[in-house]
Write an enzyme that holds these catalytic residues in place. Sequence first.
Site, PDB file in Angstrom:
ATOM      1  N   ARG A   1       0.816  -1.210   0.000  1.00  0.00           N
ATOM      2  CA  ARG A   1       0.000   0.000   0.000  1.00  0.00           C
ATOM      3  C   ARG A   1       0.857   1.271   0.000  1.00  0.00           C
ATOM      4  O   ARG A   1       0.407   2.336  -0.431  1.00  0.00           O
ATOM      5  CB  ARG A   1      -0.921   0.010   1.227  1.00  0.00           C
ATOM      6  CG  ARG A   1      -2.026  -1.024   1.163  1.00  0.00           C
ATOM      7  CD  ARG A   1      -3.167  -0.573   0.290  1.00  0.00           C
ATOM      8  NE  ARG A   1      -4.033  -1.683  -0.107  1.00  0.00           N
ATOM      9  CZ  ARG A   1      -5.055  -1.571  -0.934  1.00  0.00           C
ATOM     10  NH1 ARG A   1      -5.349  -0.397  -1.466  1.00  0.00           N
ATOM     11  NH2 ARG A   1      -5.791  -2.612  -1.254  1.00  0.00           N
TER      12      ARG A   1
ATOM     13  N   HIS B   1     -12.708   0.631   5.383  1.00  0.00           N
ATOM     14  CA  HIS B   1     -11.336   1.103   5.554  1.00  0.00           C
ATOM     15  C   HIS B   1     -11.237   2.621   5.381  1.00  0.00           C
ATOM     16  O   HIS B   1     -10.315   3.251   5.914  1.00  0.00           O
ATOM     17  CB  HIS B   1     -10.385   0.381   4.588  1.00  0.00           C
ATOM     18  CG  HIS B   1     -10.428   0.870   3.179  1.00  0.00           C
ATOM     19  ND1 HIS B   1     -11.272   0.351   2.215  1.00  0.00           N
ATOM     20  CD2 HIS B   1      -9.724   1.852   2.552  1.00  0.00           C
ATOM     21  CE1 HIS B   1     -11.074   0.970   1.078  1.00  0.00           C
ATOM     22  NE2 HIS B   1     -10.146   1.887   1.243  1.00  0.00           N
TER      23      HIS B   1
ATOM     24  N   LYS C   1     -14.904  18.346 -29.974  1.00  0.00           N
ATOM     25  CA  LYS C   1     -13.946  19.357 -30.423  1.00  0.00           C
ATOM     26  C   LYS C   1     -14.637  20.631 -30.864  1.00  0.00           C
ATOM     27  O   LYS C   1     -14.145  21.739 -30.641  1.00  0.00           O
ATOM     28  CB  LYS C   1     -13.112  18.779 -31.567  1.00  0.00           C
ATOM     29  CG  LYS C   1     -11.969  19.660 -32.016  1.00  0.00           C
ATOM     30  CD  LYS C   1     -11.120  18.952 -33.073  1.00  0.00           C
ATOM     31  CE  LYS C   1      -9.942  19.816 -33.493  1.00  0.00           C
ATOM     32  NZ  LYS C   1      -9.115  19.119 -34.522  1.00  0.00           N
TER      33      LYS C   1
END
Length: 628
Positions: free
Chosen positions: A174, A242, A529
């Site tokens: 982690r 968590h 665009k």
Amino acid sequence: MVEKMPRKRKAKTSLGEESSSTSSKRKPSNCNGGEDKAPSPWDKASVPQEPGASINGEPIYNSIKLLAEEGFEDVAKLLIENGVTSKVLDRVTEKQLENLGVGPLGRRLEAVDCIQKITDRLYGVKIVNDPIHGHIEIHPLCVKIMDTPQFQRLRSIKQLGGTYFVYPGAAHNRFEHSIGVSHLAGQLAESLRQRQPNLEISNTDILCVQIAGLCHDLGHGPFSHMFDGKFLPRARKDKIKHEDLSLKMFDHLVQQNDLYSEFEKHGVTENDRDFIKEQIKGPLKHKSGEWPYKGRGKEKGFLYEIVANKRNGIDVDKWDYFARDCHMLGIKNNFDHERCIKYARVLEVDGELQICSRDKEVGNLYDMFHTRNTLHRRAYQHRVGDIIETMMTEALLLVDEVDSMKIPGTNGKKRKISETVDDMEAYQKLTDTIFDQILWSTDKKLAKAREIMMNIQKRQLYKCVGQVRPPDGSTFDKEKTDEIKNKVFRILEDMKSHLQNEDIIILLVFLDYGMKDKNPIDHVRFYNKGNPNQAIQLKKNEVSDLLPEKFAEQLVRCYCKKRDKASMDQAAEAFSEWSEQEGCTAGEDMTPFKSYKEACQTPPRSTLPPHPKYTPASAGKFKSHIQF
């Protein structure tokens, strides 16, 4: 791992080009493209301090005077008259300068750019070499956070938990993932600031986003999602995620290491810390028209989508672990997060500012969610890795009540493993090392748990005897896991089997694109665009006819704890009969309707007798026909 990188002095030549020479912790000069002045404002020793201004013994350098020396004397004077100090200079925006009467627009943008360059490099950065993102810069405040026991703990927590026992390359932790998320969070925020100055993203905004990315996984326990996904739900009655533990650990980290002054030195206020924690926790549910956050207002709501995007699941957390996990697992990653950063654009959608993407990137985003599904199917929820984490969970549940395994917390109070989440002093000591602690223990009370851990080491695992999918259009709730298990056991009883209820394990596996059965792309907005300021929606049938019709499925797996052939055959037949009763279809890689006994009767290819055509005698006949 962390090393200092001297900053490079940028001096203008007569042609306006930059030349470089190294100098430590220097500040930017020549924001307006003028000649170098002596002494250089990059040199800290030459930078005047604001009278009496210091934090934790370190001076605050007079950034406003630097701004004046760069040709923005009028801007600096207005800022001083309105009470702006060096401490909050980086929060000045183009809109605020307009309100103060600074003009024209080009002048204001140049001033804001100069302010950002001065304040951004005031204290220097650190450089780390990451295998995924290369050499990345880390802000000094992030380094202070990293250099704490609470963050360093992440070095001892495997990113993929039990998957490491299946994929030998999945040894990353982690720790490096958190650094990668912090880096990508800063990259995306900076990219948005450069392309859309009207968003008025400040240095502090970017720093807060980086810290949120750095600290978002502080709350993970041993073997990552095994702890909060398997162990805690069985050990406690309350639901704990968590993310909740990350908030607790973040507060604990700041308090225990007395980082309040460091936050203050870098202009991060209590309100900014709220903003950081709101990003870690993820978006709050709120009624339409109400803004639930304290850290940032609605005009900067898009910042909450960078680290944890619950709107559609497109965030930098996934971008890092897709790239990192695929690299370590040896699985090809077809998704390119760098293109997403380049084409990200903030637009207004239904009264809120959202991060949108270019229309031609829709295929890349479908690849992203396909990659997610592939990783879950092949790695995260691999049937062997899944049962290894289940065995670990059983071992932890067995030792939870044992006194020798309790962990000292605040004021020395001993905490059970399942209670450490209530005391961060104890929880910070809980990492993957608990596996070895149980494995090599001598306490007789840990004998059963020790046996389970040793079986994992010896690869004497519970065997998967069947995998099926529920009937089309239906799923089994997790709450019905025990009900399925009891039905299978009743079939075993009818078969006069010696297997007991506890010898059978049923696991439900959910595979989707991140939003259950919904198409996440339906929640993404795009622009084209021709009209880059108009958010549009792209339907699946407008993209391709080859895209998935369904975006979620469920697998039901049956495991047998007994490893002898008779037991596994009985368990397979009972699960097969249950599957037929429920109308389930065979899952991939395994057909439960073929008994384990029948499977064992088919000899492996290496033991099959050779075909008569391919005997040594026939080889000789073949050679006789060859002409040289």
